[in-house]
Design an enzyme around this catalytic site. Structure first.
Site, PDB file in Angstrom:
ATOM      1  CG  ASP A  88     -28.670  29.452  43.900  1.00  0.00           C
ATOM      2  OD1 ASP A  88     -28.159  30.399  43.462  1.00  0.00           O
ATOM      3  OD2 ASP A  88     -29.629  29.479  44.119  1.00  0.00           O
ATOM      4  CG  HIS A 230     -27.396  24.647  41.407  1.00  0.00           C
ATOM      5  ND1 HIS A 230     -28.351  24.598  40.559  1.00  0.00           N
ATOM      6  CD2 HIS A 230     -27.988  25.016  42.757  1.00  0.00           C
ATOM      7  CE1 HIS A 230     -29.483  24.833  41.140  1.00  0.00           C
ATOM      8  NE2 HIS A 230     -29.346  25.020  42.560  1.00  0.00           N
TER       9      HIS A 230
HETATM   10 NI    NI Z   1     -29.530  25.961  46.762  1.00  0.00          NI
END
Ligand code: NI
Length: 313
Positions: A88, A230
């Protein structure tokens, strides 16, 4: 009036082109024997040593370019024990590009939930994802808590990002991941996408520690799990080779979310007739039907009907 050197050069080029065209015409003997089958554009292109339009588009990373033969094969997660890798908050050139290098080297696929406003200036990063067979999905335009926004603003956040992804890669996203996992099923709009949460939260944003990220990912990995990471942290990018190796040592196959849910059209096993534009293949149809029969997995919630934030997704 004297011809300029430029126009002489132009005439030379045109003449050379005409000669090349003439050599493509059938020889008189062949013409007498009948027209015969025409070579396909791809065959003609191969004979002439000229790249096909598709090949050129793929090399240039143009939207809609086909995945090259080097893209990882789509696994059959009905047979293999699959785990989805999801990243992400990118694209972030400094970290996302090295991560793509790793995924390419390891021949692994993943899903990228990108933030819409970060696409401008990183279009080539998104096109590289698509070219490598990664799935580019929707993480809203600028990462708000969707439960704090009115419905029309939520829809605008998702639609604007979908449009940017589709315009850039030529492939529409299928999933939206709500920032912070903040989501009310049946209430928060999805703008035509499916909500996508996770089973394994590595909390990579918190530890910023490569060894911890590897341990968290592998400890929670089981068939059907979605791992949340991430691609904006160097510590996470550094963890991915060991995560992929560790999954494979455990008999698990790292895949994208579409692979996991069986919604990715699989390439035909043998060369066949070209598919008609806009007509889904039988493989794609059966995958769509299976997906429709399988409700999306959602993590357990503490409050009825409300998913609480469990990380910095
Ligand atoms: Ni996010």
């Amino acid at each position: 009036m004297a011809k300029s050197p430029f126009s002489r050069a132009l005439r030379t080029v045109v003449a050379a082109g005409a000669t090349a065209m003439i050599t493509l015409l059938p020889a008189p003997a062949a013409a007498q024997a009948g027209p015969g089958p025409l070579p396909s554009p791809g065959r003609l292109s191969a004979d002439l040593g000229v790249p096909t339009v598709d090949r050129l588009a793929a090399d240039l990373g143009l939207p809609g370019a086909p995945a090259p033969a080097s893209a990882p094969r789509r696994p059959d997660c009905g047979v293999e024990r699959c785990v989805a890798l999801t990243f992400d908050d990118g694209p972030e050139r400094a970290t996302t590009m090295p991560l793509l290098d790793t995924l390419e080297r390891k021949n692994a696929r993943a899903s990228f939930f990108v933030i819409g406003r970060k696409i401008a200036g990183n279009e080539d990063v998104l096109r590289r994802m698509t070219r490598l067979g990664m799935d580019v999905e929707n993480h809203t335009w600028d990462h708000p808590d969707l439960r704090r926004l009115p419905a029309d603003a939520v829809t605008a956040q998702i639609r604007r990002t979908t449009d940017a992804i589709t315009r850039t890669t030529g492939v529409a996203p299928r999933y939206v991941r709500p920032p912070y996992g903040s989501w009310t099923p049946g209430v928060t709009p999805t703008a035509g996408l499916e909500p996508a949460l996770w089973e394994v939260d590595t909390r990579d944003w918190e530890s910023l520690d490569t060894a911890r990220v590897v341990r968290a990912a592998l400890a929670g990995a089981r068939p059907g799990a979605v791992i949340l990471m991430h691609d904006v942290h160097p510590s996470t990018v550094a963890a991915v080779p060991a995560i992929i190796d560790g999954l494979r040592e455990r008999g698990l196959t790292p895949v994208s979310l579409r692979d996991l849910r069986g919604v990715a059209p699989r390439p035909a096993a043998a060369p066949g007739p070209a598919p008609l534009p806009g007509v889904p293949s039988p493989e794609a149809l059966s995958a769509e039907m299976r997906a429709a029969a399988t409700p999306p997995r959602l993590p357990e919630v503490d409050l009825p009907g409300v998913l609480l934030p469990t990380g910095s997704a």
